[in-house]
Design an enzyme around this catalytic site. Structure first.
Site, mmCIF file in Angstrom:
data_model
loop_
_atom_site.group_PDB
_atom_site.id
_atom_site.type_symbol
_atom_site.label_atom_id
_atom_site.label_comp_id
_atom_site.label_asym_id
_atom_site.label_seq_id
_atom_site.Cartn_x
_atom_site.Cartn_y
_atom_site.Cartn_z
ATOM 1 N N ARG A 23 -9.724 0.775 8.793
ATOM 2 C CA ARG A 23 -9.201 -0.555 9.033
ATOM 3 C C ARG A 23 -10.194 -1.318 9.806
ATOM 4 O O ARG A 23 -9.824 -2.442 10.124
ATOM 5 C CB ARG A 23 -7.838 -0.331 9.891
ATOM 6 C CG ARG A 23 -6.651 -0.853 9.401
ATOM 7 C CD ARG A 23 -5.686 -0.527 10.377
ATOM 8 N NE ARG A 23 -4.465 -1.351 9.899
ATOM 9 C CZ ARG A 23 -3.483 -0.854 9.472
ATOM 10 N NH1 ARG A 23 -3.390 0.213 8.757
ATOM 11 N NH2 ARG A 23 -2.441 -1.670 9.193
ATOM 12 N N LYS A 73 0.832 -1.135 0.017
ATOM 13 C CA LYS A 73 0.006 -0.129 -0.098
ATOM 14 C C LYS A 73 0.857 1.317 -0.138
ATOM 15 O O LYS A 73 0.609 2.181 -0.699
ATOM 16 C CB LYS A 73 -1.034 -0.079 1.373
ATOM 17 C CG LYS A 73 -1.802 -1.110 1.070
ATOM 18 C CD LYS A 73 -3.011 -1.210 2.479
ATOM 19 C CE LYS A 73 -2.301 -1.262 3.721
ATOM 20 N NZ LYS A 73 -1.403 -2.337 3.990
ATOM 21 N N ARG A 86 11.814 -6.251 4.438
ATOM 22 C CA ARG A 86 11.624 -4.916 4.735
ATOM 23 C C ARG A 86 12.512 -3.934 5.418
ATOM 24 O O ARG A 86 12.509 -4.684 6.544
ATOM 25 C CB ARG A 86 10.234 -4.581 4.857
ATOM 26 C CG ARG A 86 9.972 -2.948 5.267
ATOM 27 C CD ARG A 86 8.421 -2.360 5.134
ATOM 28 N NE ARG A 86 7.762 -3.187 6.036
ATOM 29 C CZ ARG A 86 6.513 -3.089 6.231
ATOM 30 N NH1 ARG A 86 5.756 -2.245 5.523
ATOM 31 N NH2 ARG A 86 5.883 -3.554 7.102
ATOM 32 N N ARG A 124 11.403 -2.714 10.941
ATOM 33 C CA ARG A 124 10.343 -2.107 11.530
ATOM 34 C C ARG A 124 10.089 -3.240 12.889
ATOM 35 O O ARG A 124 10.271 -4.436 12.894
ATOM 36 C CB ARG A 124 9.119 -2.077 10.900
ATOM 37 C CG ARG A 124 8.801 -0.571 10.185
ATOM 38 C CD ARG A 124 7.738 -0.499 9.395
ATOM 39 N NE ARG A 124 6.511 -0.877 9.718
ATOM 40 C CZ ARG A 124 5.551 -0.743 9.197
ATOM 41 N NH1 ARG A 124 5.396 0.086 8.032
ATOM 42 N NH2 ARG A 124 4.123 -1.366 9.474
ATOM 43 N N ARG A 179 -0.717 -9.548 13.030
ATOM 44 C CA ARG A 179 -1.065 -8.608 12.433
ATOM 45 C C ARG A 179 -1.963 -8.947 10.974
ATOM 46 O O ARG A 179 -3.101 -8.257 10.934
ATOM 47 C CB ARG A 179 0.021 -7.793 11.783
ATOM 48 C CG ARG A 179 0.721 -6.854 12.536
ATOM 49 C CD ARG A 179 1.970 -6.071 12.052
ATOM 50 N NE ARG A 179 1.894 -5.178 10.920
ATOM 51 C CZ ARG A 179 2.775 -4.890 10.296
ATOM 52 N NH1 ARG A 179 3.978 -5.282 10.447
ATOM 53 N NH2 ARG A 179 2.596 -4.012 9.249
#
Ligand code: AP5
Length: 219
Positions: free
Chosen positions: A88, A13, A122, A154, A165
């Site tokens: 969300r 996203k 990532r 992260r 998640r």
């Protein structure tokens, strides 16, 4: 144009939002980035949000809704905006539609196996916030190509947090697909493939509907 980007964590996203916002001159509103800025500034909200984000939980609706409502009243949103990571929950979506109309919700679809791999790769630049996908077979030291700062993972990209998640997404965010579909606002995009290929699929979606949109940009 007032857009929403939906999709599971790691669907791309943020990566796509940057490209869409630039092409159509939209304000890019990422609730994740807004919360991370609060965390970096160690505000009371940031301290509360960090505990939730690090566990893979959502920040309470009333906090997020207030943040977005204020943000879209800023002058840079007059030409339109792109919401990345909001809404969300059904409660967030229902509230959003009371204070703004929406032209389209685009859901980027990527299977869980690819997401787990993308999250492992990532890395983010702590200084300029650019996001990278690194080759983890090449070690664990990577540097930002823009500013030279050492990249970091992260805190919420740890494998066990990613798993949670995804569960939170399935339970609380996935129902938004039906919510927007039922209102005739939903488009689905296959998020597999190279970043620029996925971007082109999204541009094609908008420009098939309005062939003049994007005329002033290079293809
Ligand atoms: P947020 O930052 O919004 O996290 P997210 O929605 O889980 O999404 P991500 O940022 O993890 O992924 P992305 O889809 O943007 O993918 P990206 O482009 O980075 O939110 C973080 C937390 O804040 C939430 O968990 C929650 O606690 C809280 N929060 C935020 N909004 C909230 C709300 N509205 N309500 C309540 N709480 C909220 O890409 C991922 C990786 O894949 C990158 O390395 C990228 O380089 C790579 N990649 C991208 N595209 C491709 C591709 N096509 N092929 C291969 N790799 C790719």
């Amino acid at each position: 144009m007032k857009l929403i980007l939906l999709g599971p964590p790691g669907a791309g996203k943020g990566t796509q939002a940057a490209r869409i916002a630039e092409r159509y001159s939209l304000a890019h509103i990422s609730t994740g980035d807004m919360l991370r800025a609060e965390i970096a500034s160690e505000t009371p909200l940031g301290i509360r949000a960090k505990a939730l984000i690090d566990e893979g939980e959502l920040v309470p609706d009333e906090i997020i809704i207030g943040m977005v409502r204020n943000r879209i009243q800023q002058p840079d949103c007059e030409n339109g905006f792109l919401l990345d990571g909001f809404p969300r929950t059904i409660a967030q979506a229902e509230s959003l539609l009371t204070f703004s109309d929406i032209d389209r919700a685009v859901c980027i679809e990527v299977p869980d196996e690819s997401i787990i791999d993308r999250m492992a790769r990532r890395r983010v630049c702590p200084a300029c916030k650019r996001t990278y996908s690194v080759d983890i077979d090449e070690g664990d030291e990577f540097y930002c190509s823009e500013c030279g700062t050492r990249l970091a993972a992260r805190d919420d990209d740890k494998p066990e947090t990613v798993k949670h998640r995804l569960e939170v997404y399935a339970e609380q965010t996935f129902p938004l697909i039906d919510f927007f579909d039922g209102r005739g606002l939903l488009s689905r995009i296959d998020g597999n493939g190279a970043v620029e290929e996925v971007a082109q699929k999204i541009f094609d979606l908008f420009e098939e509907e309005d062939p003049y949109r994007g005329d002033d940009v290079d293809n």
